[in-house]
Design a protein around this motif. Structure first.
Motif, short mmCIF file in Angstrom:
data_model
loop_
_atom_site.label_atom_id
_atom_site.label_comp_id
_atom_site.label_asym_id
_atom_site.label_seq_id
_atom_site.Cartn_x
_atom_site.Cartn_y
_atom_site.Cartn_z
N ALA A 119 0.78 6.10 9.98
CA ALA A 119 1.70 5.02 10.34
C ALA A 119 3.13 5.55 10.49
CB ALA A 119 1.64 3.91 9.29
N LEU A 120 3.54 6.42 9.56
CA LEU A 120 4.89 6.96 9.63
C LEU A 120 5.07 7.86 10.85
CD1 LEU A 120 7.70 7.27 8.46
CD2 LEU A 120 6.83 9.11 6.98
N LEU A 121 4.07 8.69 11.15
CA LEU A 121 4.14 9.56 12.32
C LEU A 121 4.21 8.74 13.61
CD1 LEU A 121 1.63 12.38 11.31
CD2 LEU A 121 4.11 12.59 11.53
N ALA A 122 3.43 7.65 13.65
CA ALA A 122 3.46 6.78 14.83
C ALA A 122 4.84 6.14 14.98
CB ALA A 122 2.39 5.71 14.71
N TRP A 123 5.42 5.70 13.87
CA TRP A 123 6.77 5.10 13.89
C TRP A 123 7.80 6.13 14.34
CZ3 TRP A 123 9.73 3.36 8.84
CH2 TRP A 123 10.93 2.75 9.22
N TRP A 124 7.71 7.33 13.79
CA TRP A 124 8.63 8.41 14.15
C TRP A 124 8.53 8.71 15.64
CZ3 TRP A 124 8.33 13.95 11.50
CH2 TRP A 124 9.33 14.75 12.04
N HIS A 125 7.32 8.86 16.15
CA HIS A 125 7.15 9.19 17.57
C HIS A 125 7.63 8.06 18.46
CE1 HIS A 125 5.09 10.07 21.40
NE2 HIS A 125 5.21 11.33 21.03
N ARG A 126 7.37 6.83 18.08
CA ARG A 126 7.82 5.70 18.88
C ARG A 126 9.34 5.60 18.90
NH1 ARG A 126 6.05 -0.70 18.05
NH2 ARG A 126 7.27 -1.51 19.81
N SER A 127 9.97 5.92 17.78
CA SER A 127 11.42 5.83 17.68
C SER A 127 12.13 6.98 18.37
CB SER A 127 11.82 5.80 16.20
OG SER A 127 13.23 5.86 16.04
#
Length: 270
Positions: free
Chosen positions: A110-118
């Motif tokens: 979830a954190l990696l997905a948030w980081w990549h999206r941001s």
């Protein structure tokens, strides 16, 4: 909302062999130091583990450039704190280690997905703003929590013991390296290998520290932590003095060596 601070260069070291050696040392120290502090004094363990983590993180994030001592001390404190937060649910709630590992997998993804999206990238070479640095350290913390739970799962729940767990994770470490050699995403391979260093280093450290009746060599957590800290201090001092782990240092060295290898121009005598 204020814009994130920007840095001229990435605030992380260049990834080469010594990076992985120091990283493995921190994983082992984090495992045995956390266990040592917990058996010595729980109050002191909380102060050193939690307080040391936040103090080191603040020290690191206040810098505007990559500084080896700040960076690696922060990684070390993340290792100690990450062990505590991974062991906490098991000790307090009796949750199996594989349940903890599953929770950390979900949180990490979830954190990696948030980081990549941001930010549009997960590359460690892109840690040039304060916001990306926060994503980076959050990810590092979760990899330590996940790795701790994975190591305990194989050693305890699957009954492999510490040494066979070390063999297993050594073999698993070869997979992202092989995939990278075959052309897979270097970013994905990096984070896969980074996550696996934790259970590998922790398994070796536990194997050295725990009593022989439990499958270890019986060196004790205090001795293993002290030896690990001595090696850690020596290697961090080396990279701090030589600047050999700064971004672009190896490329510059390689370029300089190529120039040195070029033949000198030949001059004809009149």
């Amino acid at each position: 909302m204020t814009a994130p601070r920007s840095f001229l260069m990435p605030k992380v070291p260049e990834v080469f062999l010594l990076f992985w050696v120091i990283k493995l040392l921190t994983t082992g120290i984090g495992e045995t130091a956390s266990d040592f502090l917990g058996t010595w004094n729980l109050a002191a363990a909380g102060v050193i583990g939690v307080g040391g983590f936040f103090a080191a993180l603040r020290w690191q994030t206040r810098a505007t450039t990559y500084q080896p001592v700040r960076y690696w001390v922060t990684v070390l404190m993340v290792a100690v704190f990450g062990t505590m937060i991974a062991d906490g649910p098991h000790v307090a709630l009796g949750a199996p280690y594989y349940v903890d590992a599953g929770v950390y997998v979900v949180l990490l993804c979830a954190l990696l997905a948030w980081w990549h999206r941001s930010e549009g990238t997960l590359s460690v070479h892109s840690i040039t703003t304060s916001r990306r640095e926060r994503f980076y350290w959050g990810t590092v913390l979760l990899t330590f929590g996940l790795g701790t739970a994975l190591g305990d799962t194989t050693a305890t729940n699957l009954h492999l013991g510490y040494w066979w767990s070390a063999v297993l994770f050594t073999a698993l470490m070869a997979l992202p390296i092989l995939a990278w050699r075959l052309g897979a995403s270097s970013v994905v391979c990096f984070w896969a290998a980074y996550s696996l260093t934790r259970p590998l280093g922790a398994s070796v450290a536990d194997g050295l520290a725990v009593p022989r009746v439990h499958g270890g060599l019986g060196w004790t957590t205090g001795v293993v932590s002290a030896l690990g800290l001595a090696g850690f201090a020596a290697l961090v001092a080396y990279v701090a003095l030589t600047h050999s782990d700064e971004e672009g240092a190896h490329a510059a060295h390689a370029a300089g060596r190529e120039l040195d290898d070029e033949p000198l121009p030949e001059f004809e005598l009149d």
